[in-house]
Design a protein around this motif. Structure first.
Motif, mmCIF file in Angstrom:
data_model
loop_
_atom_site.group_PDB
_atom_site.id
_atom_site.type_symbol
_atom_site.label_atom_id
_atom_site.label_comp_id
_atom_site.label_asym_id
_atom_site.label_seq_id
_atom_site.Cartn_x
_atom_site.Cartn_y
_atom_site.Cartn_z
ATOM 1 N N ALA A 149 -37.305 -3.379 15.100
ATOM 2 C CA ALA A 149 -36.767 -2.034 14.874
ATOM 3 C C ALA A 149 -35.261 -2.028 15.091
ATOM 4 O O ALA A 149 -34.515 -1.390 14.341
ATOM 5 N N ARG A 181 -38.143 7.004 13.581
ATOM 6 C CA ARG A 181 -39.256 6.074 13.825
ATOM 7 C C ARG A 181 -38.760 4.799 14.511
ATOM 8 O O ARG A 181 -39.398 4.279 15.428
ATOM 9 N N LEU A 182 -37.635 4.294 14.062
ATOM 10 C CA LEU A 182 -37.094 3.062 14.627
ATOM 11 C C LEU A 182 -36.613 3.287 16.065
ATOM 12 O O LEU A 182 -36.820 2.437 16.933
ATOM 13 N N ALA A 225 -39.498 3.287 18.351
ATOM 14 C CA ALA A 225 -40.022 1.948 18.620
ATOM 15 C C ALA A 225 -39.190 1.243 19.685
ATOM 16 O O ALA A 225 -39.709 0.424 20.450
ATOM 17 N N ARG A 251 -46.583 0.212 12.500
ATOM 18 C CA ARG A 251 -45.994 -0.108 13.792
ATOM 19 C C ARG A 251 -44.942 -1.188 13.588
ATOM 20 O O ARG A 251 -45.061 -2.023 12.702
ATOM 21 N N ILE A 252 -43.920 -1.182 14.433
ATOM 22 C CA ILE A 252 -42.870 -2.180 14.333
ATOM 23 C C ILE A 252 -42.411 -2.553 15.740
ATOM 24 O O ILE A 252 -42.185 -1.677 16.573
ATOM 25 N N PRO A 253 -42.321 -3.837 16.041
ATOM 26 C CA PRO A 253 -41.869 -4.253 17.373
ATOM 27 C C PRO A 253 -40.442 -3.782 17.642
ATOM 28 O O PRO A 253 -39.647 -3.590 16.703
ATOM 29 N N ALA A 254 -40.099 -3.632 18.901
ATOM 30 C CA ALA A 254 -38.785 -3.115 19.276
ATOM 31 C C ALA A 254 -37.654 -3.984 18.730
ATOM 32 O O ALA A 254 -36.647 -3.469 18.227
ATOM 33 N N PRO A 291 -39.412 4.384 23.350
ATOM 34 C CA PRO A 291 -40.578 5.276 23.223
ATOM 35 C C PRO A 291 -40.376 6.547 24.037
ATOM 36 O O PRO A 291 -39.809 6.509 25.130
#
Length: 214
Positions: free
Chosen positions: A87, A138-139, A142, A81-84, A145
């Motif tokens: 990202a 993926r980025l 993040a 998982r990566i915070p916005a 969504p």
């Protein structure tokens, strides 16, 4: 040294010769005869190790995708998982790295995405370019969504009006590639009056991802 070792060694030598030739003279120079000359072997040698010209070109392009992945730091597994905000910063980094590679290796960059030239090589061209696209998707997911909390892997519009991350990622990639190509042709100056890609890069990221609050 076994015959198999010799074969692997000569294949690598031909690919290395193609990479060098590409950097010096560009895609148009990658004939079988020129690659053989650069490698110091007979002009018929490439045919003994690569079934077709396209197969050799695909191997050279594969080298480029490996270089690009390393340059962009895609060798390591991505975090779960990566915070916005992180990202967005990472996407900014990837975009700049992508444009930098295109500027530093114009010949290789062109070959890597010339699927019209590489078609019929037998190489899995989608697989070679997929890691970059998956990283961007993926980025994007993040930062934006997918509606309904999905994983963003479907190709439809999903719930709501927002396009899924795959579509946003593809549009962003196409935009970045266009910037790289137009800069290499010297066309950006005609549109903007300058050579700097910075304002266009910022506008591109903001257009696809929303304005960066940072």
């Amino acid at each position: 040294m076994t015959e198999e070792d010799k074969s692997v060694g000569l294949r690598a030598r031909l690919v290395a010769a193609g990479v060098e030739l590409l950097a010096i003279e560009g895609v148009h120079a990658l004939t079988l005869r020129e690659i053989a000359r650069q490698a110091g072997v007979s002009h018929g040698a490439p045919r003994r190790y690569f079934a077709t010209h396209a197969e050799l070109l695909a191997a050279i392009a594969g080298h480029g995708f490996g270089e690009l992945a390393t340059a962009l730091g895609l060798d390591a597994p991505p975090p779960a998982r990566i915070p916005a905000a992180a990202a967005r910063a990472r996407l900014d980094e990837l975009a700049r790295g992508y444009l930098a590679y295109a500027a530093e290796q114009p010949g290789m960059f062109e070959l890597m995405f010339r699927h019209d030239v590489l078609e019929g090589s037998g190489a899995d061209l989608r697989r070679t370019s997929l890691p970059l696209f998956e990283a961007v998707t993926r980025l994007v997911a993040a930062i934006r969504p997918p509606a309904g909390g999905g994983d963003g892997d479907d190709d439809g519009e999903g719930d709501g009006d927002a396009p899924p991350p795959t579509v946003v990622a593809a549009a962003l990639w196409a935009n970045l590639h266009g910037l790289a190509q137009l800069r290499s042709w010297g066309s950006l100056r005609l549109a903007t009056g300058g050579d700097s890609v910075e304002p266009l890069l910022r506008a591109t990221l903001d257009a696809h991802l929303g304005r960066d609050a940072g």
